[in-house]
Design a protein around this motif. Structure first.
Motif, PDB file in Angstrom:
ATOM      1  N   CYS A 231      15.916 -14.673  -1.619  1.00  0.00           N
ATOM      2  CA  CYS A 231      14.691 -13.864  -1.498  1.00  0.00           C
ATOM      3  C   CYS A 231      14.349 -13.370  -2.896  1.00  0.00           C
ATOM      4  CB  CYS A 231      14.907 -12.684  -0.555  1.00  0.00           C
ATOM      5  SG  CYS A 231      15.578 -13.128   1.076  1.00  0.00           S
ATOM      6  N   ALA A 232      14.071 -14.325  -3.789  1.00  0.00           N
ATOM      7  CA  ALA A 232      14.041 -14.035  -5.226  1.00  0.00           C
ATOM      8  C   ALA A 232      12.860 -13.187  -5.660  1.00  0.00           C
ATOM      9  CB  ALA A 232      14.050 -15.347  -6.010  1.00  0.00           C
ATOM     10  N   GLY A 233      11.739 -13.265  -4.942  1.00  0.00           N
ATOM     11  CA  GLY A 233      10.559 -12.520  -5.362  1.00  0.00           C
ATOM     12  C   GLY A 233      10.149 -12.909  -6.771  1.00  0.00           C
ATOM     13  N   ALA A 234       9.807 -11.909  -7.582  1.00  0.00           N
ATOM     14  CA  ALA A 234       9.391 -12.185  -8.966  1.00  0.00           C
ATOM     15  C   ALA A 234      10.580 -12.319  -9.913  1.00  0.00           C
ATOM     16  CB  ALA A 234       8.454 -11.087  -9.454  1.00  0.00           C
ATOM     17  N   GLY A 235      11.807 -12.249  -9.373  1.00  0.00           N
ATOM     18  CA  GLY A 235      12.955 -12.704 -10.136  1.00  0.00           C
ATOM     19  C   GLY A 235      13.803 -11.726 -10.905  1.00  0.00           C
ATOM     20  N   GLY A 236      13.680 -10.432 -10.621  1.00  0.00           N
ATOM     21  CA  GLY A 236      14.504  -9.465 -11.355  1.00  0.00           C
ATOM     22  C   GLY A 236      15.988  -9.765 -11.281  1.00  0.00           C
ATOM     23  N   LYS A 237      16.485 -10.054 -10.087  1.00  0.00           N
ATOM     24  CA  LYS A 237      17.911 -10.354  -9.906  1.00  0.00           C
ATOM     25  C   LYS A 237      18.253 -11.739 -10.467  1.00  0.00           C
ATOM     26  CE  LYS A 237      18.264  -6.698  -7.026  1.00  0.00           C
ATOM     27  NZ  LYS A 237      16.858  -6.384  -6.790  1.00  0.00           N
ATOM     28  N   SER A 238      17.357 -12.721 -10.288  1.00  0.00           N
ATOM     29  CA  SER A 238      17.605 -14.077 -10.802  1.00  0.00           C
ATOM     30  C   SER A 238      17.788 -14.059 -12.323  1.00  0.00           C
ATOM     31  CB  SER A 238      16.448 -15.021 -10.452  1.00  0.00           C
ATOM     32  OG  SER A 238      16.368 -15.253  -9.072  1.00  0.00           O
ATOM     33  N   LEU A 239      16.947 -13.289 -13.002  1.00  0.00           N
ATOM     34  CA  LEU A 239      17.033 -13.204 -14.468  1.00  0.00           C
ATOM     35  C   LEU A 239      18.352 -12.561 -14.894  1.00  0.00           C
ATOM     36  CD1 LEU A 239      13.386 -12.076 -15.286  1.00  0.00           C
ATOM     37  CD2 LEU A 239      14.360 -14.338 -15.633  1.00  0.00           C
ATOM     38  N   HIS A 240      18.788 -11.551 -14.158  1.00  0.00           N
ATOM     39  CA  HIS A 240      20.052 -10.901 -14.468  1.00  0.00           C
ATOM     40  C   HIS A 240      21.221 -11.863 -14.215  1.00  0.00           C
ATOM     41  CE1 HIS A 240      22.609  -6.959 -14.180  1.00  0.00           C
ATOM     42  NE2 HIS A 240      22.878  -7.663 -15.250  1.00  0.00           N
ATOM     43  N   ASN A 247      23.461 -18.661 -19.022  1.00  0.00           N
ATOM     44  CA  ASN A 247      22.574 -19.837 -18.944  1.00  0.00           C
ATOM     45  C   ASN A 247      23.301 -21.112 -18.533  1.00  0.00           C
ATOM     46  OD1 ASN A 247      19.810 -19.690 -19.088  1.00  0.00           O
ATOM     47  ND2 ASN A 247      19.718 -19.628 -21.316  1.00  0.00           N
ATOM     48  N   LYS A 248      24.521 -20.977 -18.039  1.00  0.00           N
ATOM     49  CA  LYS A 248      25.310 -22.157 -17.652  1.00  0.00           C
ATOM     50  C   LYS A 248      25.383 -22.238 -16.129  1.00  0.00           C
ATOM     51  CE  LYS A 248      28.048 -21.563 -21.839  1.00  0.00           C
ATOM     52  NZ  LYS A 248      29.285 -20.943 -22.352  1.00  0.00           N
ATOM     53  N   GLY A 249      25.315 -23.448 -15.591  1.00  0.00           N
ATOM     54  CA  GLY A 249      25.304 -23.627 -14.152  1.00  0.00           C
ATOM     55  C   GLY A 249      23.874 -23.700 -13.650  1.00  0.00           C
ATOM     56  N   GLN A 250      23.666 -23.389 -12.376  1.00  0.00           N
ATOM     57  CA  GLN A 250      22.353 -23.541 -11.759  1.00  0.00           C
ATOM     58  C   GLN A 250      22.038 -22.356 -10.857  1.00  0.00           C
ATOM     59  OE1 GLN A 250      22.085 -26.552  -8.688  1.00  0.00           O
ATOM     60  NE2 GLN A 250      19.918 -26.958  -9.085  1.00  0.00           N
ATOM     61  N   ILE A 251      20.829 -21.836 -11.012  1.00  0.00           N
ATOM     62  CA  ILE A 251      20.318 -20.810 -10.106  1.00  0.00           C
ATOM     63  C   ILE A 251      19.096 -21.395  -9.406  1.00  0.00           C
ATOM     64  CG2 ILE A 251      19.275 -18.525  -9.887  1.00  0.00           C
ATOM     65  CD1 ILE A 251      20.785 -17.770 -12.489  1.00  0.00           C
ATOM     66  N   ILE A 252      19.150 -21.442  -8.085  1.00  0.00           N
ATOM     67  CA  ILE A 252      17.990 -21.873  -7.297  1.00  0.00           C
ATOM     68  C   ILE A 252      17.367 -20.614  -6.724  1.00  0.00           C
ATOM     69  CG2 ILE A 252      17.182 -23.216  -5.321  1.00  0.00           C
ATOM     70  CD1 ILE A 252      19.621 -25.066  -5.760  1.00  0.00           C
ATOM     71  N   ALA A 253      16.172 -20.301  -7.221  1.00  0.00           N
ATOM     72  CA  ALA A 253      15.472 -19.082  -6.797  1.00  0.00           C
ATOM     73  C   ALA A 253      14.416 -19.452  -5.768  1.00  0.00           C
ATOM     74  CB  ALA A 253      14.824 -18.407  -8.002  1.00  0.00           C
ATOM     75  N   MET A 254      14.585 -18.928  -4.551  1.00  0.00           N
ATOM     76  CA  MET A 254      13.685 -19.290  -3.455  1.00  0.00           C
ATOM     77  C   MET A 254      12.911 -18.070  -2.956  1.00  0.00           C
ATOM     78  SD  MET A 254      15.961 -21.946  -1.190  1.00  0.00           S
ATOM     79  CE  MET A 254      16.834 -20.681  -0.280  1.00  0.00           C
ATOM     80  N   ASP A 255      11.711 -18.331  -2.461  1.00  0.00           N
ATOM     81  CA  ASP A 255      10.933 -17.275  -1.833  1.00  0.00           C
ATOM     82  C   ASP A 255       9.829 -17.909  -1.002  1.00  0.00           C
ATOM     83  OD1 ASP A 255      10.907 -14.089  -2.345  1.00  0.00           O
ATOM     84  OD2 ASP A 255       8.909 -14.763  -1.768  1.00  0.00           O
ATOM     85  N   ILE A 256       9.292 -17.132  -0.054  1.00  0.00           N
ATOM     86  CA  ILE A 256       8.211 -17.660   0.776  1.00  0.00           C
ATOM     87  C   ILE A 256       6.861 -17.505   0.079  1.00  0.00           C
ATOM     88  CG2 ILE A 256       9.416 -17.298   2.973  1.00  0.00           C
ATOM     89  CD1 ILE A 256       7.788 -14.737   3.359  1.00  0.00           C
ATOM     90  N   TYR A 257       6.819 -16.720  -1.016  1.00  0.00           N
ATOM     91  CA  TYR A 257       5.555 -16.472  -1.709  1.00  0.00           C
ATOM     92  C   TYR A 257       5.490 -17.245  -3.025  1.00  0.00           C
ATOM     93  CZ  TYR A 257       5.233 -12.629   1.618  1.00  0.00           C
ATOM     94  OH  TYR A 257       5.194 -11.879   2.770  1.00  0.00           O
ATOM     95  N   GLU A 258       4.576 -18.201  -3.090  1.00  0.00           N
ATOM     96  CA  GLU A 258       4.446 -19.033  -4.282  1.00  0.00           C
ATOM     97  C   GLU A 258       4.046 -18.212  -5.505  1.00  0.00           C
ATOM     98  OE1 GLU A 258       1.975 -23.035  -5.717  1.00  0.00           O
ATOM     99  OE2 GLU A 258       1.285 -21.868  -3.994  1.00  0.00           O
ATOM    100  N   GLY A 259       3.180 -17.224  -5.300  1.00  0.00           N
ATOM    101  CA  GLY A 259       2.709 -16.396  -6.410  1.00  0.00           C
ATOM    102  C   GLY A 259       3.839 -15.660  -7.112  1.00  0.00           C
ATOM    103  N   LYS A 260       4.789 -15.167  -6.327  1.00  0.00           N
ATOM    104  CA  LYS A 260       5.933 -14.456  -6.915  1.00  0.00           C
ATOM    105  C   LYS A 260       6.801 -15.408  -7.736  1.00  0.00           C
ATOM    106  CE  LYS A 260       6.265 -10.685  -3.576  1.00  0.00           C
ATOM    107  NZ  LYS A 260       7.121  -9.958  -2.617  1.00  0.00           N
TER     108      LYS A 260
END
Length: 403
Positions: A231-240, A247-260
């Motif tokens: 539930c990544a939203g605009a990505g505050g937690k994903s960036l952290h 920057n190593k590995g993979q983060i898949i950031a998902m959300d139902i809102y394309e704009g976010k």
């Protein structure tokens, strides 16, 4: 303090949009603060802080002013006059302002302040809910949530250390202090627009509440992992997470809102976070493809948001009991579906920005009792109290999937 007509009128305009048109306070202020390009930072600060103050204390001030929604323009000026009187600011002799019985206003304030639902300016149903859920703790938590939120930054360690960010901002006349127990945090000594600073434009920091900064760390991520932020939203937690993973590995950031997710991409580019991939959840296939593949799954679940009232005071008036019931049901569905992304020996982080046990401990216990939940064990959980920390209220639970 001398009140300026154009600033007071702008504040009253904003209150009309928030109270009568049900617009979000932060969006209204962004619009209203563009009314006059000649306004300096002090003028803008006056409008923003006045509006947020009156929104925060709407019920109390309405009771004192003897006005009710929908608010006519004279009613909005009466609310403003109550605000000014209680701050010992002389109310100007304008035709929009009725003569103010200041002694009666102060007397009513003292009288109403003895009753919690007026003192903390909250709807009856929310006051009853909070007392039932938290007992005696509710008084302290609600009082803390009614204080103004501090501005806290998270140093982006992909580009700069906390000390480097602090020194760079100091060169730009922005003073900060380091927070014990929050490794990446800096708190502003006084409110300033940091978004215009070169340090922000260069991706050295994000604005993120101190409590929110604890969530990504709780996930216990390591460089090289595959992490799904569901539930990544605009990505505050994903960036952290990207910074913690170097920057190593993979983060898949998902959300139902394309704009976010588009906003997340912009922020990731500025932050230099290259290991984030965004995916819009436009069907169940998007997350079903990921079942049994992730080392860590982060569920920063949709919730009541009660823990964020400090920075979103209009939430008190927008939140309704039926929404709370719907969101609790949605949380259970999300836990059941997204927990299947965790692979054996992987971990699941469930978090909310709420202080209600029904959304938190009780939600996790209910999940663990389900067929899917029995594949997990609870490693640890923590509730972050606004009353104890001075920051937002949060809940975090880390669960391990069994072999």
């Amino acid at each position: 303090m001398k009140l300026h007509r154009n600033l007071v009128f702008a504040a009253v305009d904003a209150l009309g949009m928030i109270f009568n048109d049900s617009e979000q306070a932060d969006k209204v202020l962004r619009k209203v603060l563009k009314f006059d390009k000649r306004w300096g930072s002090r003028d803008r600060g006056f409008i923003a802080e006045t509006v947020y103050d009156i929104v925060r204390w709407k019920r109390l001030y309405s009771e004192i002013a003897e006005v009710k929604a929908p608010y006519s323009r004279p009613n909005l000026f009466r609310l403003f006059a109550v605000w000014a009187t209680l701050r010992r600011i002389e109310v100007p002799d304008w035709k929009q302002m009725e003569p103010i019985p200041s002694r009666r206003i102060k007397g009513r304030f003292d009288e109403l302040s003895k009753i919690r639902k007026y003192r903390e300016s909250i709807p009856d149903w929310l006051d009853e809910l909070g007392e039932k859920a938290l007992g005696k703790k509710w008084d302290a938590e609600m009082a803390a949530l009614n204080t103004q939120a501090q501005v806290v930054l998270r140093a982006n360690t992909l580009k700069a250390s906390v000390k480097e960010v602090r020194n760079t901002l100091a060169d730009q006349d922005v003073d900060t202090k380091i927070l014990d127990g929050y490794p990446d945090a800096l708190e502003l000594m006084e409110r300033k627009n940091v978004f215009t600073s070169e340090a922000f434009k260069n991706g050295y920091f994000e604005v993120q509440d101190a409590s929110s900064q604890r969530v990504a760390r709780y996930a216990d991520v390591k460089p090289g992992m595959r992490v799904v932020d569901t539930c990544a939203g605009a990505g505050g937690k994903s960036l952290h997470l990207a910074a913690l993973m170097e920057n190593k590995g993979q983060i898949i950031a998902m959300d139902i809102y394309e704009g976010k997710l588009k906003e997340l991409k912009r922020r990731a580019k500025r932050a230099g976070a290259h290991n984030i991939e965004t995916r819009e959840i436009d069907s169940t296939k998007v997350y079903k493809k990921l079942y049994n593949t992730a080392d860590r799954v982060v569920i920063d679940a949709p919730c009541s948001g009660l823990g964020t009232i400090k920075r979103n005071p209009d939430l008190k008036w927008k939140l309704q009991p039926d929404f709370l019931e719907k969101v609790i049901q949605r949380q259970a569905e999300i836990l059941n579906n997204y927990s299947k992304i965790v692979k054996e020996n992987g971990k699941l982080l469930y978090a909310t920005c709420s202080i209600l046990p029904r959304e938190n401990q009780e939600q996790v216990q209910a999940f663990l009792a389900t067929e899917q939940g029995q594949k997990f064990i609870l490693d640890k959980e923590e509730t972050i109290s606004p009353a104890k920390t001075g920051y937002d209220g949060f809940y975090m639970a880390l669960l391990s999937r069994k072999q």
